[in-house]
Write a protein that holds these residues in place. Sequence first.
Motif, PDB file in Angstrom:
ATOM      1  N   UNK A  76      63.155  -4.092 -45.907  1.00 53.53           N
ATOM      2  CA  UNK A  76      63.922  -4.510 -44.735  1.00 53.53           C
ATOM      3  C   UNK A  76      63.962  -3.348 -43.734  1.00 53.53           C
ATOM      4  N   UNK A  77      63.357  -3.556 -42.558  1.00 53.96           N
ATOM      5  CA  UNK A  77      63.263  -2.448 -41.600  1.00 53.96           C
ATOM      6  C   UNK A  77      64.617  -1.928 -41.110  1.00 53.96           C
ATOM      7  N   UNK A  78      65.692  -2.662 -41.367  1.00 61.42           N
ATOM      8  CA  UNK A  78      66.996  -2.111 -40.998  1.00 61.42           C
ATOM      9  C   UNK A  78      67.515  -1.163 -42.079  1.00 61.42           C
ATOM     10  N   UNK A  79      66.900  -1.224 -43.263  1.00 58.13           N
ATOM     11  CA  UNK A  79      67.351  -0.351 -44.349  1.00 58.13           C
ATOM     12  C   UNK A  79      66.361   0.743 -44.685  1.00 58.13           C
ATOM     13  N   UNK A  80      65.084   0.531 -44.358  1.00 62.55           N
ATOM     14  CA  UNK A  80      64.120   1.597 -44.626  1.00 62.55           C
ATOM     15  C   UNK A  80      63.141   1.688 -43.470  1.00 62.55           C
ATOM     16  N   UNK A  81      62.605   2.876 -43.275  1.00 56.51           N
ATOM     17  CA  UNK A  81      61.702   3.117 -42.158  1.00 56.51           C
ATOM     18  C   UNK A  81      60.278   2.821 -42.586  1.00 56.51           C
ATOM     19  N   UNK A  82      59.669   1.838 -41.954  1.00 58.35           N
ATOM     20  CA  UNK A  82      58.280   1.489 -42.245  1.00 58.35           C
ATOM     21  C   UNK A  82      57.406   2.097 -41.160  1.00 58.35           C
ATOM     22  N   UNK A  83      56.399   2.872 -41.570  1.00 63.83           N
ATOM     23  CA  UNK A  83      55.572   3.488 -40.526  1.00 63.83           C
ATOM     24  C   UNK A  83      54.112   3.606 -40.935  1.00 63.83           C
ATOM     25  N   UNK A  84      53.290   3.999 -39.964  1.00 65.00           N
ATOM     26  CA  UNK A  84      51.852   4.152 -40.194  1.00 65.00           C
ATOM     27  C   UNK A  84      51.506   5.640 -40.111  1.00 65.00           C
ATOM     28  N   UNK A  85      50.856   6.128 -41.154  1.00 66.22           N
ATOM     29  CA  UNK A  85      50.583   7.561 -41.300  1.00 66.22           C
ATOM     30  C   UNK A  85      49.914   8.185 -40.065  1.00 66.22           C
ATOM     31  N   UNK A  86      48.898   7.525 -39.536  1.00 69.50           N
ATOM     32  CA  UNK A  86      48.133   8.123 -38.434  1.00 69.50           C
ATOM     33  C   UNK A  86      48.963   8.320 -37.175  1.00 69.50           C
ATOM     34  N   UNK A  87      50.100   7.642 -37.099  1.00 73.29           N
ATOM     35  CA  UNK A  87      50.924   7.755 -35.898  1.00 73.29           C
ATOM     36  C   UNK A  87      51.840   8.975 -35.937  1.00 73.29           C
ATOM     37  N   UNK A  88      51.747   9.738 -37.023  1.00 71.50           N
ATOM     38  CA  UNK A  88      52.596  10.923 -37.184  1.00 71.50           C
ATOM     39  C   UNK A  88      51.688  12.159 -37.214  1.00 71.50           C
ATOM     40  N   UNK A  89      51.286  12.681 -36.056  1.00 66.50           N
ATOM     41  CA  UNK A  89      50.342  13.808 -36.060  1.00 66.50           C
ATOM     42  C   UNK A  89      50.897  15.037 -36.772  1.00 66.50           C
ATOM     43  N   UNK A  90      52.223  15.133 -36.877  1.00 71.48           N
ATOM     44  CA  UNK A  90      52.825  16.274 -37.575  1.00 71.48           C
ATOM     45  C   UNK A  90      52.323  16.380 -39.010  1.00 71.48           C
ATOM     46  N   UNK A  91      52.009  15.241 -39.633  1.00 70.45           N
ATOM     47  CA  UNK A  91      51.508  15.275 -41.019  1.00 70.45           C
ATOM     48  C   UNK A  91      50.171  16.026 -41.064  1.00 70.45           C
ATOM     49  N   UNK A  92      49.327  15.768 -40.071  1.00 70.84           N
ATOM     50  CA  UNK A  92      48.022  16.442 -40.043  1.00 70.84           C
ATOM     51  C   UNK A  92      48.190  17.939 -39.817  1.00 70.84           C
ATOM     52  N   UNK A  93      49.155  18.291 -38.970  1.00 64.29           N
ATOM     53  CA  UNK A  93      49.416  19.721 -38.742  1.00 64.29           C
ATOM     54  C   UNK A  93      49.814  20.393 -40.045  1.00 64.29           C
ATOM     55  N   UNK A  94      50.738  19.767 -40.749  1.00 62.07           N
ATOM     56  CA  UNK A  94      51.219  20.379 -41.988  1.00 62.07           C
ATOM     57  C   UNK A  94      50.093  20.452 -43.022  1.00 62.07           C
TER      58      UNK A  94
END
Length: 365
Positions: A76-94
């Motif tokens: 349920x998107x009101x209870x958990x955050x659903x996201x797509x990995x590629x949209x978070x460039x910070x992950x690639x930086x780390x």
Amino acid sequence: MGKIILTGDRPTGKLHLGHYVGSLRRRVELQNAGKFDKMFVFMADVQALTDNAENPEKIRQNIIEVALDYLSAGLDPTKCTLFIQSQIPEISELTTFFMNLISVSRVQRNPTVKTEIQMRNFESNIPMGFFSYPVSQAADIATFKATTVPAGEDQEPMLEVAREIVRRFNQVYAPVLVEPTIMLPKKRMARRLPGTDGKEKMSKSLGNCIYLSDDADTVWKKVKGMYTDPKHLNVSDPGCVKGNAVFTYLDAFSTDDDFADFWPEFKTLNELKTAYRRGGIGDMKCKKLLNDVLNKMLDPIRKRRQEFEQDIPEIYNILKKGSEAARETAAQTLSEVKTAMQINYFDDFKYICNQAERFKQKAEK
Ligand code: TRP
């Protein structure tokens, strides 16, 4: 600092019962129990591209399939955050920073990666990104300071790598990251669901899956064809439960209530197993039971899926909002990471002033 859950899947195919028992069902329980401060569930499309570089359309199509599977299973998107990995460039930086904190030979020892390299016939030609995906997975987890990663036991080596890198980072720079722990499925039997053919693992490439989105007819066709005990030829023969996929599935999915509903002659699965071992229980009857058990579980999922399928743009909207929210958390962590690594050049005013002073003094000499 709170308790944070993070977990995800590669969007390379629709989700099947193996995903459901292995993780998805638990995620929904965890989400609803509310014992965690935050929960992130994401689609690891960057990881999926590590062995599908030439197949971006496949990944794109499966983003929506997996999103529908998540939502219809009850995330349920009101209870958990659903996201797509590629949209978070910070992950690639780390990921890039993490590469310096682990050796090639350490990654080479990862048994899950070893098996996957063999399965894909990559032996002499491993894409660099695929080889190093455990490092990127460590970054997925660390970016969100996840404390808890619900996943199957095949992910244990990944978590080990993640813990090692985090520990190293905290030692070398500053204690800003969190060592995650894996949360394995509760039922031992469910940790690795075999395929309908009885083979070790349910997997798309082996063609032995029952999908969450399969309709009732398809499920029955697959259950009817399931592997049982090849020596159990006559109903009256004693049957073997061990290695019998129908019983492994019943272990994973059936409850005592199901027996009351569908086969009241037995109160529990253990009673049925005893009778099966003794002889006199036909495979077809066991398969009918399993089919009933599966449909009882899948019917509400199918119904929700049908509703969500009516508004696909809204699904993308949910993923977009989730990705934006995830990015805020990621940016906060990366800011701490960069400060710890002393690459926060433009934000460290005190350092800039000190240097300015030093160069001024040099000029005055
Ligand atoms: N490797 C996982 C899989 O194959 C997907 C994944 C990527 C993941 N990053 C993760 C799972 C972080 C848990 C946490 O299904």
